[in-house]
Scaffold this motif. Structure first.
Motif, PDB file in Angstrom:
ATOM      1  N   ASP A 235      47.841  42.481  58.873  1.00 20.53           N
ATOM      2  CA  ASP A 235      48.810  42.903  57.857  1.00 20.53           C
ATOM      3  C   ASP A 235      48.306  42.569  56.456  1.00 20.53           C
ATOM      4  O   ASP A 235      48.416  43.390  55.542  1.00 20.53           O
ATOM      5  CB  ASP A 235      50.161  42.247  58.109  1.00 20.53           C
ATOM      6  CG  ASP A 235      51.201  42.670  57.095  1.00 20.53           C
ATOM      7  OD1 ASP A 235      51.448  43.886  56.972  1.00 20.53           O
ATOM      8  OD2 ASP A 235      51.754  41.792  56.410  1.00 20.53           O
TER       9      ASP A 235
ATOM     10  N   ARG B 283      58.454  42.157  58.569  1.00 24.57           N
ATOM     11  CA  ARG B 283      57.414  43.140  58.877  1.00 24.57           C
ATOM     12  C   ARG B 283      56.569  42.648  60.055  1.00 24.57           C
ATOM     13  O   ARG B 283      56.272  43.415  60.977  1.00 24.57           O
ATOM     14  CB  ARG B 283      56.551  43.397  57.647  1.00 24.57           C
ATOM     15  CG  ARG B 283      55.628  44.567  57.812  1.00 24.57           C
ATOM     16  CD  ARG B 283      54.980  45.019  56.532  1.00 24.57           C
ATOM     17  NE  ARG B 283      54.214  43.967  55.905  1.00 24.57           N
ATOM     18  CZ  ARG B 283      54.367  43.584  54.631  1.00 24.57           C
ATOM     19  NH1 ARG B 283      55.253  44.166  53.862  1.00 24.57           N
ATOM     20  NH2 ARG B 283      53.615  42.630  54.122  1.00 24.57           N
ATOM     21  N   HIS B 284      56.208  41.370  60.063  1.00 24.11           N
ATOM     22  CA  HIS B 284      55.441  40.816  61.172  1.00 24.11           C
ATOM     23  C   HIS B 284      56.236  40.887  62.475  1.00 24.11           C
ATOM     24  O   HIS B 284      55.670  41.181  63.531  1.00 24.11           O
ATOM     25  CB  HIS B 284      55.026  39.377  60.893  1.00 24.11           C
ATOM     26  CG  HIS B 284      54.101  39.248  59.730  1.00 24.11           C
ATOM     27  ND1 HIS B 284      53.895  38.043  59.092  1.00 24.11           N
ATOM     28  CD2 HIS B 284      53.331  40.134  59.065  1.00 24.11           C
ATOM     29  CE1 HIS B 284      53.042  38.214  58.110  1.00 24.11           C
ATOM     30  NE2 HIS B 284      52.689  39.480  58.070  1.00 24.11           N
TER      31      HIS B 284
ATOM     32  N   GLN C 280      47.523  45.310  53.581  1.00 23.39           N
ATOM     33  CA  GLN C 280      48.217  45.243  52.288  1.00 23.39           C
ATOM     34  C   GLN C 280      47.215  45.197  51.137  1.00 23.39           C
ATOM     35  O   GLN C 280      47.437  45.806  50.090  1.00 23.39           O
ATOM     36  CB  GLN C 280      49.147  44.034  52.234  1.00 23.39           C
ATOM     37  CG  GLN C 280      50.321  44.123  53.190  1.00 23.39           C
ATOM     38  CD  GLN C 280      51.162  45.354  52.969  1.00 23.39           C
ATOM     39  OE1 GLN C 280      51.479  45.722  51.850  1.00 23.39           O
ATOM     40  NE2 GLN C 280      51.511  46.020  54.055  1.00 23.39           N
TER      41      GLN C 280
ATOM     42  N   GLN D  47      60.422  39.110  53.679  1.00 20.56           N
ATOM     43  CA  GLN D  47      59.953  40.485  53.887  1.00 20.56           C
ATOM     44  C   GLN D  47      58.710  40.505  54.768  1.00 20.56           C
ATOM     45  O   GLN D  47      58.601  41.339  55.676  1.00 20.56           O
ATOM     46  CB  GLN D  47      59.655  41.153  52.546  1.00 20.56           C
ATOM     47  CG  GLN D  47      60.874  41.468  51.733  1.00 20.56           C
ATOM     48  CD  GLN D  47      60.513  41.989  50.350  1.00 20.56           C
ATOM     49  OE1 GLN D  47      59.394  41.828  49.882  1.00 20.56           O
ATOM     50  NE2 GLN D  47      61.478  42.617  49.702  1.00 20.56           N
TER      51      GLN D  47
ATOM     52  N   LYS E 250      58.469  43.066  63.284  1.00 17.98           N
ATOM     53  CA  LYS E 250      58.474  44.454  63.729  1.00 17.98           C
ATOM     54  C   LYS E 250      57.195  44.772  64.493  1.00 17.98           C
ATOM     55  O   LYS E 250      57.236  45.350  65.575  1.00 17.98           O
ATOM     56  CB  LYS E 250      58.642  45.382  62.524  1.00 17.98           C
ATOM     57  CG  LYS E 250      58.708  46.843  62.866  1.00 17.98           C
ATOM     58  CD  LYS E 250      59.006  47.691  61.660  1.00 17.98           C
ATOM     59  CE  LYS E 250      57.849  47.619  60.683  1.00 17.98           C
ATOM     60  NZ  LYS E 250      57.953  48.585  59.577  1.00 17.98           N
ATOM     61  N   TYR E 251      56.059  44.357  63.951  1.00 14.20           N
ATOM     62  CA  TYR E 251      54.790  44.601  64.622  1.00 14.20           C
ATOM     63  C   TYR E 251      54.717  43.869  65.960  1.00 14.20           C
ATOM     64  O   TYR E 251      54.244  44.424  66.958  1.00 14.20           O
ATOM     65  CB  TYR E 251      53.613  44.160  63.739  1.00 14.20           C
ATOM     66  CG  TYR E 251      53.495  44.899  62.437  1.00 14.20           C
ATOM     67  CD1 TYR E 251      53.927  46.209  62.286  1.00 14.20           C
ATOM     68  CD2 TYR E 251      52.952  44.277  61.328  1.00 14.20           C
ATOM     69  CE1 TYR E 251      53.807  46.882  61.087  1.00 14.20           C
ATOM     70  CE2 TYR E 251      52.830  44.938  60.116  1.00 14.20           C
ATOM     71  CZ  TYR E 251      53.261  46.239  60.002  1.00 14.20           C
ATOM     72  OH  TYR E 251      53.136  46.894  58.813  1.00 14.20           O
TER      73      TYR E 251
END
Length: 125
Positions: free
Chosen positions: A114, A10-11, A118, A6, A13-14
């Motif tokens: 990130d 997410r990384h 978080q 996950q 995507k960034y």
């Protein structure tokens, strides 16, 4: 290791968003070599991040089954960075060397930002 996957997605995507900004910068500005260096360095950074996640997953599976793993692929990741720097040195009109080095650090910056975000969002829950 689903949480590792996950995090990695997410990384990614960034980093894809950052790469798209670099491509737009390459297409619409006169700083072509700088943006090409950023694209090359960030692509190498994304590959290294993917490779480290892959090796970490293999390491975790081997550890739970009692097997040994030789390494986490540090030599391969260093070699990709050296290759990117070599390409930038070989073609200085196309790739800006400092931009390549900054691009190589992109995944680490994304990971740290990130993590900080978080932690901030966790503390507000």
């Amino acid at each position: 290791m689903p949480e590792l996957q996950q995090l990695f997605y997410r990384h990614c995507k960034y980093i894809y968003y950052i790469l798209s900004i670099y491509v737009l910068g390459w297409g619409f500005t006169s700083y072509k070599s700088i943006f090409m260096g950023l694209i090359l360095g960030t692509s190498v950074s994304l590959f290294n991040h993917w490779y480290l996640v892959r090796k970490t997953t293999i390491f975790g599976e081997a550890f739970t089954s009692g097997k040994k793993v030789r390494s986490l692929g540090t030599l391969v990741r260093m070699a990709t960075v050296i290759l990117a720097v070599y390409i930038a040195g070989k073609y200085p009109d196309t790739f800006h060397l400092v931009s390549v080095i900054i691009g190589v650090m992109t995944a680490y910056a994304v990971i740290m930002i990130d993590f900080a975000l978080q932690q901030i969002f966790k503390s507000h829950e």
